[in-house]
Design a protein around this motif. Structure first.
Motif, PDB file in Angstrom:
ATOM      1  N   LEU A 191      54.038 -17.298  -1.966  1.00 42.35           N
ATOM      2  CA  LEU A 191      54.148 -17.865  -3.313  1.00 42.35           C
ATOM      3  C   LEU A 191      53.864 -16.845  -4.411  1.00 42.35           C
ATOM      4  O   LEU A 191      53.241 -17.150  -5.433  1.00 42.35           O
ATOM      5  CB  LEU A 191      53.207 -19.072  -3.460  1.00 42.35           C
ATOM      6  N   ALA A 192      54.346 -15.631  -4.215  1.00 45.70           N
ATOM      7  CA  ALA A 192      54.232 -14.634  -5.279  1.00 45.70           C
ATOM      8  C   ALA A 192      55.212 -14.986  -6.396  1.00 45.70           C
ATOM      9  O   ALA A 192      56.332 -15.428  -6.148  1.00 45.70           O
ATOM     10  CB  ALA A 192      54.537 -13.242  -4.733  1.00 45.70           C
ATOM     11  N   VAL A 193      54.795 -14.781  -7.642  1.00 47.11           N
ATOM     12  CA  VAL A 193      55.660 -15.032  -8.790  1.00 47.11           C
ATOM     13  C   VAL A 193      56.324 -13.722  -9.193  1.00 47.11           C
ATOM     14  O   VAL A 193      55.645 -12.738  -9.502  1.00 47.11           O
ATOM     15  CB  VAL A 193      54.865 -15.612  -9.969  1.00 47.11           C
ATOM     16  N   LYS A 206      62.303 -19.387  -3.245  1.00 51.14           N
ATOM     17  CA  LYS A 206      62.439 -20.821  -3.490  1.00 51.14           C
ATOM     18  C   LYS A 206      61.485 -21.174  -4.613  1.00 51.14           C
ATOM     19  O   LYS A 206      60.278 -20.915  -4.517  1.00 51.14           O
ATOM     20  CB  LYS A 206      62.108 -21.657  -2.246  1.00 51.14           C
ATOM     21  N   GLY A 207      62.014 -21.780  -5.650  1.00 52.72           N
ATOM     22  CA  GLY A 207      61.251 -22.087  -6.847  1.00 52.72           C
ATOM     23  C   GLY A 207      61.721 -21.224  -7.993  1.00 52.72           C
ATOM     24  O   GLY A 207      61.563 -19.996  -7.960  1.00 52.72           O
ATOM     25  N   THR A 208      62.349 -21.850  -8.998  1.00 55.36           N
ATOM     26  CA  THR A 208      62.909 -21.132 -10.136  1.00 55.36           C
ATOM     27  C   THR A 208      62.557 -21.871 -11.415  1.00 55.36           C
ATOM     28  O   THR A 208      62.639 -23.097 -11.475  1.00 55.36           O
ATOM     29  CB  THR A 208      64.443 -21.026 -10.014  1.00 55.36           C
ATOM     30  N   ALA A 209      62.159 -21.112 -12.432  1.00 56.71           N
ATOM     31  CA  ALA A 209      61.874 -21.696 -13.736  1.00 56.71           C
ATOM     32  C   ALA A 209      62.048 -20.621 -14.797  1.00 56.71           C
ATOM     33  O   ALA A 209      62.181 -19.436 -14.487  1.00 56.71           O
ATOM     34  CB  ALA A 209      60.453 -22.275 -13.781  1.00 56.71           C
ATOM     35  N   LEU A 227      59.548 -17.956  -7.241  1.00 54.78           N
ATOM     36  CA  LEU A 227      58.512 -17.886  -6.224  1.00 54.78           C
ATOM     37  C   LEU A 227      59.088 -17.199  -4.996  1.00 54.78           C
ATOM     38  O   LEU A 227      60.150 -17.592  -4.492  1.00 54.78           O
ATOM     39  CB  LEU A 227      58.026 -19.286  -5.854  1.00 54.78           C
ATOM     40  N   VAL A 228      58.402 -16.182  -4.514  1.00 54.56           N
ATOM     41  CA  VAL A 228      58.891 -15.375  -3.393  1.00 54.56           C
ATOM     42  C   VAL A 228      57.781 -15.237  -2.357  1.00 54.56           C
ATOM     43  O   VAL A 228      56.625 -14.946  -2.698  1.00 54.56           O
ATOM     44  CB  VAL A 228      59.321 -13.965  -3.857  1.00 54.56           C
TER      45      VAL A 228
END
Length: 375
Positions: free
Chosen positions: A235-237, A192-195, A246-247
């Motif tokens: 919250l590993a990138v 969750k979290g993509t950029a 974010l994983v």
């Protein structure tokens, strides 16, 4: 022990059809196909099984006769070069305006207290027929993706229509682990979290990841020993071609009665399916919002693609990916068949409708370009 390489197929009338490929494994010759939720005990039978589950439908598995564990399967080429649909042929189940409206309606549901987060998706599709009466070459597309968008859970399953088993045509470049099972241990790694780059990740992305990680932790606690479920990486990138995610990783020890149960997969899927990261929180309410707002069935997109390997002594290993960055084909639709690809974004109260649309474009852009033929 796992299956040995090049196991011998049983004798059948006629050739066995179908194949599956994942990292280091190539399997051929389907001997049976099952509905996992209807007959979960069959998935404890020794053999190598490929699994494909629809987000909004059944989870199915195919057992293969011949398994080659020395194959660099993801890099194999197909029987011919991939010939995809024209780049301009793709259409979306939601326009930009419709998707932005869906984001606003999801934010309204959050304001009403129905959900904290919901994943809203759209399905891209393009007409695609096979050659000379054959279905499109799934392995050829897989090879294109392996070169242009390598992914940790890449693979595919293709059982042709009319092959005597339930058909399937799925090619995935998934970066996301849904469930890994090895003996009595289970793990999941929601994205969750993509950029486009790490500096573009926002507080909203981190909050969303923590929310979904907590949901995955709750899911696994339903089948794990009390006190064993833990978040081992938060919250590993992770960098992937063209974007970052974010994983977080959650793991636990299965309760002994679950790990030994003939209905192991009924317990696991009952606790965790569909995947939390592509549904929302609370999951049941998010699924209601998704059903209200989305305009196309997701099929295997956001479902599951992977494998289960059962040794002769019953010991099971499995690696199931969330069915994102995934193509699927069916013979229905215009001009003899339809190729589909899904893309979506997690919506929270802090979501900006245009930014969420842009995220769906980012996730689809590279993969759809690779699958398209320039015409």
């Amino acid at each position: 022990m796992p299956l040995t390489s090049h196991s011998t197929p049983p004798e059948r009338d006629g050739a066995l059809s179908g194949e599956a490929w994942f990292a280091g494994v190539r399997a051929r010759g389907v001997v049976e196909s099952i509905d996992v939720l209807a007959t979960p005990e069959r998935l404890r039978a020794p053999g190598f099984w490929a699994v494909v589950g629809d987000f909004d439908g059944p989870v199915r598995a195919w057992r293969f006769a011949d398994v080659d564990r020395s194959s660099p399967a993801a890099a194999d080429t197909g029987t011919e070069a991939w010939d995809g649909p024209p780049a301009g042929a793709w259409t979306s189940s939601m326009s930009r305006r419709e998707y932005r409206d869906a984001v606003e309606q999801t934010r309204a549901a959050i304001k009403q207290g129905r959900v904290y987060q919901a994943n809203i998706c759209r399905v891209l599709s393009a007409p695609l027929a096979g050659r000379d009466g054959a279905e499109p070459d799934a392995r050829a597309l897989s090879a294109v993706l392996a070169r242009g968008n390598p992914a940790p859970y890449a693979g595919g399953v293709h059982v042709p229509h009319g092959a005597g088993q339930r058909p399937v045509w799925v090619v995935t470049a998934s970066p996301e682990l849904f469930l890994r099972v090895d003996g009595g241990a289970v793990a999941s790694a929601p994205i969750k979290g993509t950029a486009e780059h790490p500096d573009a990740l926002q507080a909203k992305d981190r909050a969303e990841n923590v929310m979904i990680t907590d949901l995955v932790r709750n899911d696994l606690q339903r089948v794990c020993e009390p006190g064993t479920v833990e978040v081992v990486d938060l919250l590993a990138v992770e960098a992937h071609p063209g974007l970052v995610h974010l994983v977080s990783t959650v793991q636990g020890a299965l309760r002994p009665e679950v790990a030994a149960s003939p209905r192991l997969w009924a317990h696991l899927l009952g606790a965790a399916y569909p995947p939390a990261s592509v549904s929302g929180a609370p999951k049941s309410s998010a699924l209601q919002v998704i059903a209200e707002l989305e305009r196309a069935r997701r099929g295997p997109y956001c479902g599951v693609v992977g494998w289960v390997d059962v040794a002769e002594d019953g010991a099971a290993r499995a690696e199931l990916a969330v069915g994102i960055r995934t193509f699927w084909w069916s013979p229905d639709g215009a001009r003899g068949g339809e190729l589909r690809f899904g893309t979506g974004a997690g919506i929270t109260w802090g979501s900006d409708p245009q930014a969420e649309w842009d995220e769906t474009e980012l996730k689809a852009r590279r993969l759809v370009a690779l699958a398209s033929s320039p015409r």
